[in-house]
Design an enzyme around this catalytic site. Structure first.
Site, PDB file in Angstrom:
ATOM      1  N   HIS A  88       0.824  -1.212   0.000  1.00  0.00           N
ATOM      2  CA  HIS A  88       0.000   0.000   0.000  1.00  0.00           C
ATOM      3  C   HIS A  88       0.859   1.265   0.000  1.00  0.00           C
ATOM      4  O   HIS A  88       0.477   2.274   0.611  1.00  0.00           O
ATOM      5  CB  HIS A  88      -1.024  -0.032   1.154  1.00  0.00           C
ATOM      6  CG  HIS A  88      -0.436  -0.126   2.531  1.00  0.00           C
ATOM      7  ND1 HIS A  88      -1.015  -0.845   3.544  1.00  0.00           N
ATOM      8  CD2 HIS A  88       0.664   0.439   3.081  1.00  0.00           C
ATOM      9  CE1 HIS A  88      -0.295  -0.728   4.641  1.00  0.00           C
ATOM     10  NE2 HIS A  88       0.725   0.059   4.388  1.00  0.00           N
ATOM     11  N   HIS A  95      -0.869   4.978   9.816  1.00  0.00           N
ATOM     12  CA  HIS A  95       0.482   5.530   9.845  1.00  0.00           C
ATOM     13  C   HIS A  95       0.432   6.915  10.495  1.00  0.00           C
ATOM     14  O   HIS A  95       0.743   7.923   9.877  1.00  0.00           O
ATOM     15  CB  HIS A  95       1.047   5.630   8.428  1.00  0.00           C
ATOM     16  CG  HIS A  95       0.998   4.355   7.633  1.00  0.00           C
ATOM     17  ND1 HIS A  95      -0.171   3.850   7.107  1.00  0.00           N
ATOM     18  CD2 HIS A  95       1.971   3.465   7.294  1.00  0.00           C
ATOM     19  CE1 HIS A  95       0.102   2.711   6.451  1.00  0.00           C
ATOM     20  NE2 HIS A  95       1.384   2.459   6.559  1.00  0.00           N
ATOM     21  N   HIS A 128      10.777  -3.737   3.070  1.00  0.00           N
ATOM     22  CA  HIS A 128      11.209  -2.343   2.971  1.00  0.00           C
ATOM     23  C   HIS A 128      11.590  -1.823   4.339  1.00  0.00           C
ATOM     24  O   HIS A 128      11.132  -2.315   5.363  1.00  0.00           O
ATOM     25  CB  HIS A 128      10.155  -1.444   2.305  1.00  0.00           C
ATOM     26  CG  HIS A 128       8.872  -1.214   3.053  1.00  0.00           C
ATOM     27  ND1 HIS A 128       8.027  -2.229   3.463  1.00  0.00           N
ATOM     28  CD2 HIS A 128       8.262  -0.063   3.452  1.00  0.00           C
ATOM     29  CE1 HIS A 128       6.961  -1.727   4.066  1.00  0.00           C
ATOM     30  NE2 HIS A 128       7.080  -0.412   4.094  1.00  0.00           N
ATOM     31  N   GLU A 149       4.955  -5.084   8.267  1.00  0.00           N
ATOM     32  CA  GLU A 149       3.560  -4.964   7.806  1.00  0.00           C
ATOM     33  C   GLU A 149       3.027  -6.271   7.217  1.00  0.00           C
ATOM     34  O   GLU A 149       1.819  -6.503   7.211  1.00  0.00           O
ATOM     35  CB  GLU A 149       3.438  -3.866   6.738  1.00  0.00           C
ATOM     36  CG  GLU A 149       3.633  -2.464   7.285  1.00  0.00           C
ATOM     37  CD  GLU A 149       3.391  -1.396   6.217  1.00  0.00           C
ATOM     38  OE1 GLU A 149       3.100  -0.256   6.586  1.00  0.00           O
ATOM     39  OE2 GLU A 149       3.508  -1.712   5.010  1.00  0.00           O
TER      40      GLU A 149
HETATM   41 FE   LIG Z   1       2.279   0.928   5.425  1.00  0.00          FE
END
Ligand SMILES: [Fe+3]
Ligand SMILES: [Fe+3]
Lengths: 142, 285, 285, 142
Positions: free
Chosen positions: C12, C59, C193, C240
């Site tokens: 996302h 977030h 990431h 995530e």
């Molecule tokens: Fe995220």
């Protein structure tokens, strides 16, 4: 199946579930706003103007104006949220609570001193003459 | 190592706080209630813990309808008494224990409890009245307090079994905290009462006394009680009693240890609209 | 009756939303990424559900540090796209499904998951970017969306096993909802990431591909992976990926049903700082 | 035992746990406030005045003034909260993220196009010459 609600078979009692919460969202958030002294002052200064800030239904607003707590609860109000309306009026819990019953505040206080309301005959809808309809006038119940 | 040494169970009726705040505890109305609290206060003075994990529910003061957590643990250094509509209670700020709270959070979440962690949130009568019941009017509360908020206001609410299991997980967490700390856990709310509708004023002493007995003798069995029985027999707000099971689950006997010792039991009707109860159990291990 | 018919797994990344919003998807940089999304978009157009349960993390847009829920379910009619610091995305309001959300809440809380229920809360790129990935730029999203927020930002966070179990409980809940509804569940975030520190920019294709394989073939085993492995191998924000397990747990094979069918898989490096992945599984039952 | 933190053995990486969150509470809440356009304008108009509204440490304020994101994270900042400081400056994520590494933004973008940073040699503290000390200047690392 839909939501299982066994508590609907208890007379004179409204359980604040997700359906009631959805119906009463703005009503309760209005009432909760009265936990701030500043908001209580605004509400007391101009009740209608204050109510109009909240996207409540006209029925909900009228129930608040009438301080009809049974109706407030039927329209999605929760007692802890909406007791703040009574608090703003300077009422204590016995005064707020008794207003939903057949008693006036003094009689209710005495009923509590005498041991409170018995569960006998108050457990199931069928035990009440009116079937425990929460919108029935309290005077007609017993 | 930290250890949970005792559990306390007590009503948290707002009017009990008013009686303390206004010096009314020796009035005719309040005297029988507060006389019954005397042994608990003496015990509390002799058994002051370092930290109390205080299990209670918010009453539309800390949380609104935008965020409704099932279980929320207070992580911060301080928690201010809430203004609930009548003005804030004149009581000390509640001081937290962030290190123990963080340890509990890590341990209990690893143990499959989906806690919400909260900071800088007000605490209402549910938290401050039990402190007044036990400690009267000190300038500062004599111990740190970790507030544990349980949702019993907006259904769906957690089952008795889930509350008992949370208590067990909290004991496991405290047991593995490095520092030497005497910890108590208090379950609050109840006993039978109904604040709403035409049935308001319901009180059920037989059911309350049976609840006491089962709480002491067989909490696993008590934990199977359905919500609807709490409401039907104990009143719509009597559902708060489900929170006592969190404290009871933190006693060592439910994990196979020795039975706790009952130190004190007290029951009085009325406190405002409520049957007020108190129970103190010292851990058996 | 309602039924979960498929699960979708997708990154996302905010920049993917920027590419859609600004019409950059055919640029040199984005073309290979969006070419790989084409089969998924075609499948999505032919398999538009009534409701998507969209699993993602906030977030720092909906929740701050004052209230950090482990699992939060969106109950309201609407959810507005958040302003995350760069202005709100020009995308439609996300429309909820309060009746199904309430049913799931009751069922899953009864099933010992300690959900936080949320109303009138903004949704950030974690929710809106997957919708853009699948549905491009419609005037209205073609389905209702129930946002399910998972805390993967402030540790302690839920284990892989707990996420998988939550998915199973959600399937049981949906299975007992009265209305005929075609429901999908989407797990979002990842893949490898790291957005922070001197190690930022970490990408681990071998580990990502193994994650795909294990996700399809043996989610129970994948669910035993410790958080530290996600971070070490997949980067601090690769954690995530634990959210994909919620969606995977809602496929019928983990409860003894037939295996799902893999419809599409896509992997591309980079999308901004991230390895972007996508997987679509149709339920086997 | 104290909290189990196996993630401390990963170089160049700060896990935002309850200890970091406690340290960085005001820093992050300041940063989160920048999600509102009005606050971004206030911050841009007078950075120091805006920062002084938050009870942050002087170190934290200086790290914000310096836009030193490694230091911000070491002092309790979380990347999602604090990215809003970069957003307010008009930076994108690659610009914000690269500032914490040995790369400038262009080099970082190219590194990502070339497949990103390999996990090889970047899994454990002992694999880094400086032991992965997050306060070491990034230039001195490799
Ligand atoms: Fe995220
Ligand atoms: Fe209460």
């Amino acid at each position: 199946m839909g939501l299982d609600k066994p508590y609907l078979d208890i007379p004179g009692t409204t359980i604040f579930d997700t359906d009631q919460a959805a119906m009463g969202y703005h009503l309760n958030m209005f009432a909760m706003s009265l936990k701030d002294e500043e908001n209580r002052e605004k509400f007391k200064a101009d009740e209608n103007a204050y109510l109009d800030q909240w996207p409540m239904t006209e029925d909900q607003k009228q129930a608040v104006r009438d301080r009809d707590f049974n109706r407030i609860l039927a329209l999605g109000g929760n007692i802890y949220y909406c007791a703040k309306i009574g608090a703003t009026d300077g009422l204590n819990y016995v005064q707020i609570v008794s207003s939903m019953t057949e008693n006036n505040a003094d009689d209710h206080r005495q009923m509590m001193i005498d041991g409170g309301r018995s569960p006998e005959g108050n457990r199931y809808l069928h035990e009440w003459k009116d079937g425990g309809d929460p919108t029935t006038k309290k005077e007609s119940r017993s | 190592m930290a250890k949970i040494s005792a559990s306390v169970y007590t009503s948290h009726v707002p009017l009990i706080g008013v009686a303390v705040d206004k010096g009314l505890t020796q009035d005719d109305y309040f005297k029988p209630l507060f006389d019954g609290y005397e042994p608990g206060r003496e015990w509390a003075a002799e058994n002051t813990p370092d930290v109390v994990i205080l299990v209670f529910n918010d009453h539309a003061n800390a949380f609104g309808l935008d965020i409704v957590p099932t279980f929320a643990l207070g992580m911060s250094e301080t928690f201010e008494p809430a203004d609930e509509g009548w003005g804030s209670r004149p009581v000390p700020t509640v001081m937290g224990h962030p290190a123990l709270a963080a340890h509990i959070a890590h341990s209990v979440i690893r143990d499959d409890f989906d806690l919400t962690l909260v900071n800088n949130i007000p605490v209402d009568h549910g938290c401050t009245v039990p402190l007044s019941v036990m400690y009267d009017q000190p300038d500062e509360w004599p111990c740190k307090v970790i507030p544990l908020f349980i949702n019993v206001v907006q259904y769906p609410i957690p089952s008795g079994k889930r509350c008992l299991e949370l208590g067990k997980a909290i004991r496991r967490a405290v047991d593995t905290f490095d520092e030497d700390l005497n910890v108590q856990i208090w379950g609050t709310g109840g006993m039978s009462h109904q604040l709403q509708g035409q049935r308001a004023g319901l009180i059920n002493p037989e059911w309350d006394h049976a609840f006491f007995d089962r709480m002491v003798a067989d909490p696993e069995d008590l934990a199977t009680m359905e919500h609807v029985e709490y409401v039907r027999e104990g009143g719509s707000e009597g559902i708060e009693l489900v929170m006592w099971l969190v404290a009871r689950g933190a006693m060592s006997d439910v994990a196979g240890g020795p039975a706790p010792t009952e130190v004190h039991r007290h029951y009085h009707v009325p406190a405002s609209n409520t049957a007020a109860g108190q129970l103190i159990l010292e851990d058996g291990s």
